[in-house]
Design a protein around this motif. Structure first.
Motif, PDB file in Angstrom:
ATOM      1  N   ASP A 127      -4.598   4.037  -7.452  1.00 56.14           N
ATOM      2  CA  ASP A 127      -4.142   2.821  -6.789  1.00 56.14           C
ATOM      3  C   ASP A 127      -4.848   2.601  -5.451  1.00 56.14           C
ATOM      4  O   ASP A 127      -4.279   2.013  -4.529  1.00 56.14           O
ATOM      5  CB  ASP A 127      -2.622   2.859  -6.586  1.00 56.14           C
ATOM      6  N   TRP A 128      -6.069   3.060  -5.324  1.00 57.25           N
ATOM      7  CA  TRP A 128      -6.832   2.859  -4.093  1.00 57.25           C
ATOM      8  C   TRP A 128      -8.326   2.943  -4.390  1.00 57.25           C
ATOM      9  O   TRP A 128      -8.749   3.532  -5.375  1.00 57.25           O
ATOM     10  CB  TRP A 128      -6.452   3.887  -3.023  1.00 57.25           C
ATOM     11  N   MET A 161     -10.794   1.230   3.431  1.00 54.17           N
ATOM     12  CA  MET A 161      -9.800   1.786   2.508  1.00 54.17           C
ATOM     13  C   MET A 161      -8.979   0.633   1.952  1.00 54.17           C
ATOM     14  O   MET A 161      -8.219  -0.017   2.682  1.00 54.17           O
ATOM     15  CB  MET A 161      -8.899   2.777   3.252  1.00 54.17           C
ATOM     16  N   SER A 190      -6.049  -0.459  -0.481  1.00 50.37           N
ATOM     17  CA  SER A 190      -4.875   0.132  -1.133  1.00 50.37           C
ATOM     18  C   SER A 190      -4.156  -0.903  -1.981  1.00 50.37           C
ATOM     19  O   SER A 190      -4.271  -2.123  -1.759  1.00 50.37           O
ATOM     20  CB  SER A 190      -3.908   0.699  -0.086  1.00 50.37           C
ATOM     21  N   CYS A 191      -3.382  -0.397  -2.938  1.00 46.66           N
ATOM     22  CA  CYS A 191      -2.647  -1.265  -3.863  1.00 46.66           C
ATOM     23  C   CYS A 191      -1.455  -1.908  -3.170  1.00 46.66           C
ATOM     24  O   CYS A 191      -0.695  -1.245  -2.455  1.00 46.66           O
ATOM     25  CB  CYS A 191      -2.173  -0.452  -5.072  1.00 46.66           C
ATOM     26  N   GLU A 225      -8.672  -0.802   6.969  1.00 45.02           N
ATOM     27  CA  GLU A 225      -7.695  -0.830   5.879  1.00 45.02           C
ATOM     28  C   GLU A 225      -7.516  -2.259   5.389  1.00 45.02           C
ATOM     29  O   GLU A 225      -7.577  -3.218   6.172  1.00 45.02           O
ATOM     30  CB  GLU A 225      -6.338  -0.276   6.330  1.00 45.02           C
ATOM     31  N   ASP A 230      -5.184  -4.360   2.081  1.00 45.95           N
ATOM     32  CA  ASP A 230      -4.287  -4.306   0.925  1.00 45.95           C
ATOM     33  C   ASP A 230      -4.675  -5.387  -0.080  1.00 45.95           C
ATOM     34  O   ASP A 230      -5.015  -6.517   0.297  1.00 45.95           O
ATOM     35  CB  ASP A 230      -2.824  -4.525   1.346  1.00 45.95           C
ATOM     36  N   CYS A 284      -4.493  -2.242  -8.067  1.00 47.71           N
ATOM     37  CA  CYS A 284      -3.267  -1.705  -8.646  1.00 47.71           C
ATOM     38  C   CYS A 284      -3.494  -1.359 -10.118  1.00 47.71           C
ATOM     39  O   CYS A 284      -4.220  -2.068 -10.819  1.00 47.71           O
ATOM     40  CB  CYS A 284      -2.121  -2.707  -8.523  1.00 47.71           C
TER      41      CYS A 284
END
Length: 278
Positions: free
Chosen positions: A117-118, A143, A145-146, A173, A175, A180
């Motif tokens: 998930d990343w 980075m 992320s989900c 970071e 999202d 996912c």
């Protein structure tokens, strides 16, 4: 007239072809997506990781941050020119001097690492440091992320690690739901059909019961929908089962019958008078 008409037609044809080539080039660029990224070590696994990020391609992500006493604007683009700077994946713009742009990482030198998930996207070969990190080239780590509720989140600056002699980096970071994992249904086709069948039966029973009770005014077992039909079906089923499953004739076997009084009267009466003495 003929001498000038030929070049004019030729020039129109040339301009038409040039416009078509430009349009085709723009279309190809727009559809390249993650293919524009050049991996340091080309592999199928890293290319598949990049393909997960396809929805993020050709979009600039911007964030403002303050490092020490300096304020900067960071621009990130996936496999594209961040802020319009050719080859730059992440750039740093000094707010005090907007013309001072520092390339932190290039998408022509990409490394992609992915988990369930990343995804960690690394852009290398940025501009060299002036006095830090042994004057090595800058590197950006993004980075991703989900987040199932976010198509494309806001870019955030986590840190700039430059207090070392080597391997310094900028960490960002982001999202996005593009990384996912895909949720797959564990129900088979037969299970889905059974669930649908049970739902239909429940609707039939509940709806029929309410109709018989509230509309028709039935009481007792007559509230069951199509009660007479189902009773007849039950009887026919029982008869069919009895016919198929029983192997002997159902006629009654002859039972024991006692002698009637008429038969006893018809028998000849035995006399024993001759046994008496004279």
């Amino acid at each position: 007239m003929k001498v000038f008409s030929l070049p004019r037609r030729g020039s129109i044809l040339v301009w038409t072809m040039a416009i078509q080539l430009a349009l085709c080039g723009s279309v190809v660029f727009a559809t390249d997506g993650t293919k524009a990224c050049k991996l340091l070590s080309e592999s199928v696994s890293e290319r598949n990781v990049l393909n997960k990020l396809e929805p993020l391609a050709h979009k600039n992500f911007t964030v403002d941050a303050t490092i020490g006493e300096d304020s900067y604007t960071y621009v990130f683009q996936l496999c594209g020119d961040a802020g319009g700077v050719p080859g730059a994946g992440v750039i740093q713009v000094d707010k005090k001097s907007p013309k001072k742009i520092t390339v932190i990482g290039q998408y022509n030198s990409t490394k992609a690492i992915g988990g369930s998930d990343w995804v960690m996207l690394i852009y290398n070969d940025g501009d060299t440091y002036d006095a830090h990190c042994s004057k090595e080239k800058r590197k950006a780590i993004v980075m991703i992320s989900c987040s199932t509720s976010t198509d494309m989140g806001q870019l955030e600056v986590v840190m700039e690690d430059r207090e070392r002699t080597s391997e310094c980096f900028y960490l960002f970071e982001l999202d996005s739901k593009s990384v996912c994992p895909t949720i797959q249904s564990h129900l088979s086709a037969g299970s889905i059909i059974l669930i649908i069948g049970f739902c239909l039966v429940a609707v039939y029973l509940i709806g029929g019961f309410l109709y018989q009770r509230l509309i028709v005014g039935a009481k007792g077992m007559e509230q069951f929908p199509n009660y007479a039909f189902w009773v007849e079906v039950g009887n026919l089923t029982a008869d069919g089962c009895d016919f198929v499953c029983r192997s002997q004739n159902r006629e009654k076997a002859p039972a024991y019958r006692g002698l009637t009084t008429d038969a006893l009267e018809e028998e000849p009466e035995e006399r024993d008078d001759h046994l008496l003495p004279m």
